[in-house]
Design a protein around this motif. Structure first.
Motif, mmCIF file in Angstrom:
data_model
loop_
_atom_site.group_PDB
_atom_site.id
_atom_site.type_symbol
_atom_site.label_atom_id
_atom_site.label_comp_id
_atom_site.label_asym_id
_atom_site.label_seq_id
_atom_site.Cartn_x
_atom_site.Cartn_y
_atom_site.Cartn_z
ATOM 1 N N LYS A 84 -46.260 -11.515 -37.197
ATOM 2 C CA LYS A 84 -47.021 -11.585 -35.938
ATOM 3 C C LYS A 84 -46.601 -12.823 -35.127
ATOM 4 O O LYS A 84 -46.410 -12.752 -33.912
ATOM 5 N N ARG A 85 -46.444 -13.956 -35.836
ATOM 6 C CA ARG A 85 -46.048 -15.187 -35.142
ATOM 7 C C ARG A 85 -44.698 -15.031 -34.454
ATOM 8 O O ARG A 85 -44.473 -15.491 -33.349
ATOM 9 N N ILE A 86 -43.782 -14.370 -35.167
ATOM 10 C CA ILE A 86 -42.441 -14.156 -34.589
ATOM 11 C C ILE A 86 -42.581 -13.275 -33.345
ATOM 12 O O ILE A 86 -41.965 -13.535 -32.314
ATOM 13 N N GLN A 87 -43.398 -12.223 -33.489
ATOM 14 C CA GLN A 87 -43.563 -11.288 -32.367
ATOM 15 C C GLN A 87 -44.102 -12.017 -31.132
ATOM 16 O O GLN A 87 -43.607 -11.819 -30.016
ATOM 17 N N ILE A 88 -45.084 -12.890 -31.338
ATOM 18 C CA ILE A 88 -45.661 -13.623 -30.205
ATOM 19 C C ILE A 88 -44.614 -14.558 -29.607
ATOM 20 O O ILE A 88 -44.415 -14.614 -28.389
ATOM 21 N N ALA A 89 -43.891 -15.277 -30.480
ATOM 22 C CA ALA A 89 -42.895 -16.241 -29.992
ATOM 23 C C ALA A 89 -41.807 -15.534 -29.182
ATOM 24 O O ALA A 89 -41.410 -16.006 -28.116
ATOM 25 N N VAL A 90 -41.338 -14.390 -29.690
ATOM 26 C CA VAL A 90 -40.281 -13.665 -28.963
ATOM 27 C C VAL A 90 -40.844 -13.137 -27.650
ATOM 28 O O VAL A 90 -40.249 -13.312 -26.584
ATOM 29 N N SER A 91 -42.018 -12.501 -27.716
ATOM 30 C CA SER A 91 -42.595 -11.911 -26.496
ATOM 31 C C SER A 91 -42.823 -12.980 -25.434
ATOM 32 O O SER A 91 -42.583 -12.755 -24.248
ATOM 33 N N ASP A 92 -43.295 -14.167 -25.850
ATOM 34 C CA ASP A 92 -43.591 -15.237 -24.887
ATOM 35 C C ASP A 92 -42.333 -15.854 -24.283
ATOM 36 O O ASP A 92 -42.380 -16.388 -23.183
ATOM 37 N N ASN A 93 -41.263 -15.861 -25.012
ATOM 38 C CA ASN A 93 -40.093 -16.662 -24.590
ATOM 39 C C ASN A 93 -38.897 -15.884 -24.060
ATOM 40 O O ASN A 93 -38.010 -16.471 -23.437
ATOM 41 N N LEU A 94 -38.852 -14.580 -24.354
ATOM 42 C CA LEU A 94 -37.621 -13.848 -24.066
ATOM 43 C C LEU A 94 -37.258 -13.826 -22.573
ATOM 44 O O LEU A 94 -36.123 -14.149 -22.192
ATOM 45 N N ALA A 95 -38.252 -13.498 -21.737
ATOM 46 C CA ALA A 95 -37.956 -13.382 -20.296
ATOM 47 C C ALA A 95 -37.474 -14.725 -19.755
ATOM 48 O O ALA A 95 -36.487 -14.787 -19.002
ATOM 49 N N LYS A 96 -38.143 -15.799 -20.187
ATOM 50 C CA LYS A 96 -37.786 -17.143 -19.703
ATOM 51 C C LYS A 96 -36.346 -17.497 -20.122
ATOM 52 O O LYS A 96 -35.546 -17.990 -19.331
ATOM 53 N N LEU A 97 -36.038 -17.195 -21.363
ATOM 54 C CA LEU A 97 -34.691 -17.485 -21.876
ATOM 55 C C LEU A 97 -33.622 -16.743 -21.081
ATOM 56 O O LEU A 97 -32.591 -17.320 -20.713
ATOM 57 N N VAL A 98 -33.887 -15.466 -20.852
ATOM 58 C CA VAL A 98 -32.919 -14.642 -20.117
ATOM 59 C C VAL A 98 -32.725 -15.198 -18.697
ATOM 60 O O VAL A 98 -31.592 -15.296 -18.206
ATOM 61 N N GLU A 99 -33.850 -15.603 -18.067
ATOM 62 C CA GLU A 99 -33.772 -16.191 -16.723
ATOM 63 C C GLU A 99 -32.946 -17.475 -16.733
ATOM 64 O O GLU A 99 -32.092 -17.701 -15.882
ATOM 65 N N GLU A 100 -33.236 -18.333 -17.724
ATOM 66 C CA GLU A 100 -32.503 -19.611 -17.826
ATOM 67 C C GLU A 100 -31.002 -19.378 -17.960
ATOM 68 O O GLU A 100 -30.193 -20.064 -17.355
ATOM 69 N N LYS A 101 -30.645 -18.397 -18.773
ATOM 70 C CA LYS A 101 -29.215 -18.120 -18.982
ATOM 71 C C LYS A 101 -28.582 -17.655 -17.672
ATOM 72 O O LYS A 101 -27.469 -18.050 -17.336
ATOM 73 N N ALA A 102 -29.320 -16.830 -16.935
ATOM 74 C CA ALA A 102 -28.768 -16.335 -15.658
ATOM 75 C C ALA A 102 -28.589 -17.497 -14.686
ATOM 76 O O ALA A 102 -27.545 -17.627 -14.038
#
Ligand code: UDX
Length: 460
Positions: A84-102
């Motif tokens: 569950k912790r992993i799921q929350i961490a991924v869900s919370d951070n994925l969009a931000k990470l993808v934006e940062e990379k772009a």
């Protein structure tokens, strides 16, 4: 191509457990050799030492997992809480990470995720408008069994003790993954592993850590239903692929590895004289069972190198190390691929985790199999009856464990005599075939290239 010549940018999200991170890391390394930029997303306790070793692998830590006690009163609850912790961490951070990379000029082209986290695909395709590739870190046979259950062609609870499934040898119920015939203490895990099937049709690519010749029939069966690609064995390539010469020791360590003393110790032993014993990163054997293994090793008169994790140490008989000083070495953790490729190792007594299985196959080491749970039972069946590179210890029904006599007898049979020669020559054949699959133009190498070209073509 970006400024350092990368063809595409893959954001890889392994499930952060030893047995899942290792193969993802090796796959990422192979991808870098095809000119792919990688961002690998994980948790701090994975302690990856890859950064600065590859310009095209960046590590992003999304969860500080150090010192967090997993909540829950038993392993099943703790596992669910971790998940569950992993799921929350991924869900919370994925969009931000993808934006940062772009915005840093390296837009992500595709997300490569562990198949145990199928919900990532929903975020990737639904919210981010990207493509997703699922990476299956277990045997194709195991995935096919879960797929039969998902489709209802294999009923659980089981209705018969002998199981006949297309493209597989006849299986006894306890050759299936343990969650199928004995969900027992892990009631939620069967749902978790079956969930790998929920969006198979939607995933843009399905990559499997196996190779065509190893699981020929089952690969064909899966390929007729889903567009799968085998890309394995995803094991450290330094011993099997001379093209990746810069490969140091890119395994992930959740445990502190022995500093190298075990390799020096192996150097002092005769060729083929050592039994290497390890039950992976999670197995929890009972104290009596550990004592039987210790006595079996003692009585078999071979040299042995035994990995006993710190949490298991108290289960070893007190005088054992003193008595076996000459012939034995116990370490808490070792560089397993290096150990398996050492000339002194004559066989591997293993719990049959999929990584250990394909590492041994890729390095031509015969096995004594002692599966404990999960997919290990199915892997053991294939090791013994399909690939014919090992023998399984049998548990005594009366004592409900594997006795010292059985440990001794099986090790002797795998190490010496006619059967041993047969197993060794089969193991060497699989070593060659594994190498062939990963070599330039080999089945797995071609599949990886096809994957990269196909992602590249949709972005050029
Ligand atoms: C878990 C499950 O138990 C296994 O059944 C499933 O297939 C994958 O996830 P684990 O028990 O850790 O994995 O076993 P395994 O898959 O064999 O992975 C262990 C990894 O740790 C291997 O890559 C092995 O090389 C590495 N290892 C093990 C070390 O580097 N040092 C050691 O001392 C022992």
């Amino acid at each position: 191509m970006d400024e350092i010549g990368c063809r595409i940018h893959v954001l890889a999200i392994p499930y952060p457990l030893q047995g899942h991170l290792n193969p993802m890391l090796q796959l990422c390394k192979r991808l870098t050799s095809k000119g792919v930029r990688i961002t690998l997303v994980t948790i701090t306790s994975a302690r990856l030492s890859v950064q600065n070793q590859f310009e095209s692998i960046q590590i992003e830590y999304i969860l500080d997992d150090d010192n967090i006690e997993a909540e829950g009163s038993n392993d099943s609850e703790k596992g669910a809480a971790h998940f569950k912790r992993i799921q929350i961490a991924v869900s919370d951070n994925l969009a931000k990470l993808v934006e940062e990379k772009a915005s840093s000029g390296h837009p992500v082209n595709i997300v490569l995720y562990d198949s145990m986290m199928p919900w990532i695909l929903e975020i990737v395709q639904g919210q981010l408008g990207l493509k997703g590739a699922a990476f299956f870190t277990q045997a194709c046979a195991v995935s096919a069994i879960y797929n039969h259950i998902h489709r209802g062609t294999l009923k659980v609870p089981l209705e018969t003790s002998t199981i006949l499934l297309p493209s597989m040898p006849q299986l006894e119920s306890n050759d299936l993954p343990s969650f199928v015939y004995n969900p027992g203490p892990y009631p939620d895990v069967l749902d978790l592993v079956l969930a790998q099937n929920i969006n198979l049709e939607k995933s843009d690519w399905l990559l499997f850590n196996s190779f065509d010749k190893l699981e020929n029939e089952v690969v064909t069966w899966l390929t007729e239903r889903y567009p799968i690609k085998t890309i394995g064995p995803s094991t450290p390539s330094m011993y099997t692929d001379k093209r990746l010469k810069d490969d140091k020791d890119y395994t992930v360590n959740f445990f502190t590895p022995d500093s190298g003393a075990c390799l020096k110790w192996l150097d002092t032993k005769e060729t083929g004289s050592v039994v290497y014993v390890s039950f992976g990163s999670m197995s929890d054997l009972g104290e009596n069972q550990m004592q039987e293994i210790a006595c079996g090793l003692m009585n078999c008169t071979c040299n042995f190198l035994w990995v006993v994790r710190p949490s298991e140490e108290s289960k070893i008989p007190r005088d054992f190390m003193f008595e076996s000083q000459e012939r034995g070495l116990i370490v808490n953790w070792c560089p397993q691929p290096k150990v398996l490729s050492h000339r002194a190792v004559g066989c591997f007594m293993t719990h049959c985790g999929w990584n250990s299985t394909i590492e041994a196959l890729s390095l031509g080491v015969p096995m004594v199999t002692m599966p404990v749970w999960a997919d290990q039972t199915t892997n053991s069946k294939y090791i013994v009856d399909v690939w014919k590179v090992g023998l399984r210890v049998k548990a005594s029904e009366e004592r409900e464990m594997v006795t010292r006599e059985e440990v001794e007898r099986t090790i002797r049979e795998v190490m010496h005599g006619e059967k041993a020669s047969e197993l060794r020559s089969n193991a060497l054949r699989w070593k060659e075939l594994a190498k062939e699959a990963n070599s330039e133009g080999g089945s797995s190498d071609k599949n990886i290239e096809e994957f990269v070209s196909s992602v590249e073509s949709t972005h050029s």
